[in-house]
Design a protein around this motif. Sequence first.
Motif, short mmCIF file in Angstrom:
data_model
loop_
_atom_site.label_atom_id
_atom_site.label_comp_id
_atom_site.label_asym_id
_atom_site.label_seq_id
_atom_site.Cartn_x
_atom_site.Cartn_y
_atom_site.Cartn_z
N ASN A 174 -6.33 25.78 17.43
CA ASN A 174 -5.85 26.88 16.58
C ASN A 174 -5.08 26.35 15.37
OD1 ASN A 174 -6.96 28.78 18.29
ND2 ASN A 174 -5.11 28.98 19.52
N THR A 175 -4.30 25.29 15.59
CA THR A 175 -3.55 24.67 14.48
C THR A 175 -4.50 24.13 13.42
OG1 THR A 175 -1.78 24.07 16.01
CG2 THR A 175 -1.83 22.91 13.90
N ARG A 176 -5.59 23.46 13.87
CA ARG A 176 -6.55 22.90 12.90
C ARG A 176 -7.18 24.01 12.06
NH1 ARG A 176 -4.15 19.79 14.62
NH2 ARG A 176 -4.48 17.67 15.36
N ARG A 177 -7.51 25.12 12.69
CA ARG A 177 -8.09 26.23 11.94
C ARG A 177 -7.12 26.70 10.85
NH1 ARG A 177 -12.34 29.73 15.32
NH2 ARG A 177 -12.52 30.70 13.29
N LEU A 178 -5.85 26.82 11.21
CA LEU A 178 -4.83 27.27 10.24
C LEU A 178 -4.65 26.26 9.11
CD1 LEU A 178 -2.17 28.71 12.73
CD2 LEU A 178 -3.62 30.03 11.16
N GLU A 179 -4.69 24.96 9.47
CA GLU A 179 -4.54 23.91 8.44
C GLU A 179 -5.70 23.95 7.45
OE1 GLU A 179 -1.99 20.78 11.24
OE2 GLU A 179 -4.20 20.72 11.22
N GLU A 233 -7.46 26.63 6.75
CA GLU A 233 -7.29 27.86 5.94
C GLU A 233 -6.23 27.65 4.85
OE1 GLU A 233 -6.43 30.91 8.82
OE2 GLU A 233 -8.42 30.72 9.75
N LYS A 234 -5.19 26.91 5.18
CA LYS A 234 -4.14 26.62 4.19
C LYS A 234 -4.73 25.79 3.05
CE LYS A 234 0.50 24.67 3.74
NZ LYS A 234 1.58 23.90 4.41
#
Length: 393
Positions: A230-235, A237-238
């Motif tokens: 989930n963190t990788r997806r957010l990174e 997207e950022k």
Amino acid sequence: MLTTEINIVEGIKDKYAAKFGPETLDTARIFRSPGRINLIGEHTDYNNGFVLPASVDKAVYFIVSPREDNQVILYAADLDETYSFTLDDLSKPAQSWAHYQIGIVDQLHKNGYKIGGFQTTFGGNVPVGAGLSSSAALECCLLFALNEIFELGLDRFSIVKMSQKAENEYVGVQCGIMDQFASAFGKEESVIRLDCRSLEYQYFPFPMQDYLLVLCDTSVKHSLASSEYNTRRLECEKGTAILKKYNPAIESLRDASPELVEAHKDELGEVVYRRCKFMTEEIERVQVACDLLVDGNLADFGKKMYETHDGLQHEYEVSCPELDFLVDQTRGNGSVLGARMMGGGFGGCTINLVENSAVDDFEESMKKAYLDQYHIDLPCYRVKITDGTGEIK
């Protein structure tokens, strides 16, 4: 059918006959859906990039026959467990293995397809937890079977999308579409380049006369996997949001280039920069890898596998010591063209492209090294690329 497959099917038929009576075999039909591997293109799916999966000769098998009532009886041969329900009660049972099958019936209901009751025995040889996506094979196999038996008229593409939705909505796992797609659309000695944005696909030759794919299973699953995913997806997207300021056409990292990422390295910040660098390079790498397959250049294709692993280890940071150890063991081994971690990361398998004549020695040396280092017996699975979901006549 190969001898192994015949033995598996005969074993499941015997269990079906013991469960439901030998006379019911007359109306039963047998279906098969394979597990999948991914050669190159890791974590690219949720960035609208490309993946390069293939279906393999480890599969799930269902023996299914229709019933006169509205009852469904599921018998998991490998677990020796049964779950029964009626078509008007699709509530979630405690037995989590049944969620995948009920999820398929749930999807049929939601999409307005009418089926009758049925009974089934299923089993197979897709290793669970090794990253070959046994769940997608289960879903595609049962939906394909029900489509045939009840003449629903679904095409393969609809089967793939409904199987994915069953996992998303009923099972509660937010998987992408690659696993189900590879299971249903697989083709012998071919890999599938799937565009995760448009869902357009193309087959590329992957001849296996001289080489074999060997999976080495770390037998570990680190607890980081789901939270870090989930963190990788957010990174990603950022990173997309920052790069979009310089090109409004950018909707995902699929639309960015390694050069653009490099140009805005400072603004992205060290961590997001590394994630974006890997992702844009990996999306390009799938394209280059396909060109190499067209040229029959497996040696350079293998080098791309190593590049993917190095990126996943150092830039995307989803590997683990066990995976890195196994890949490092292959470096400098002339009989191994390429190796990398496969799947979401933090455990699971490495995939290795090994000369046929050297496979025995390769497995023996890998097993010894892993046992010496981690005191764990290393399971190895030899896989060949086979056709996707179908009926066994």
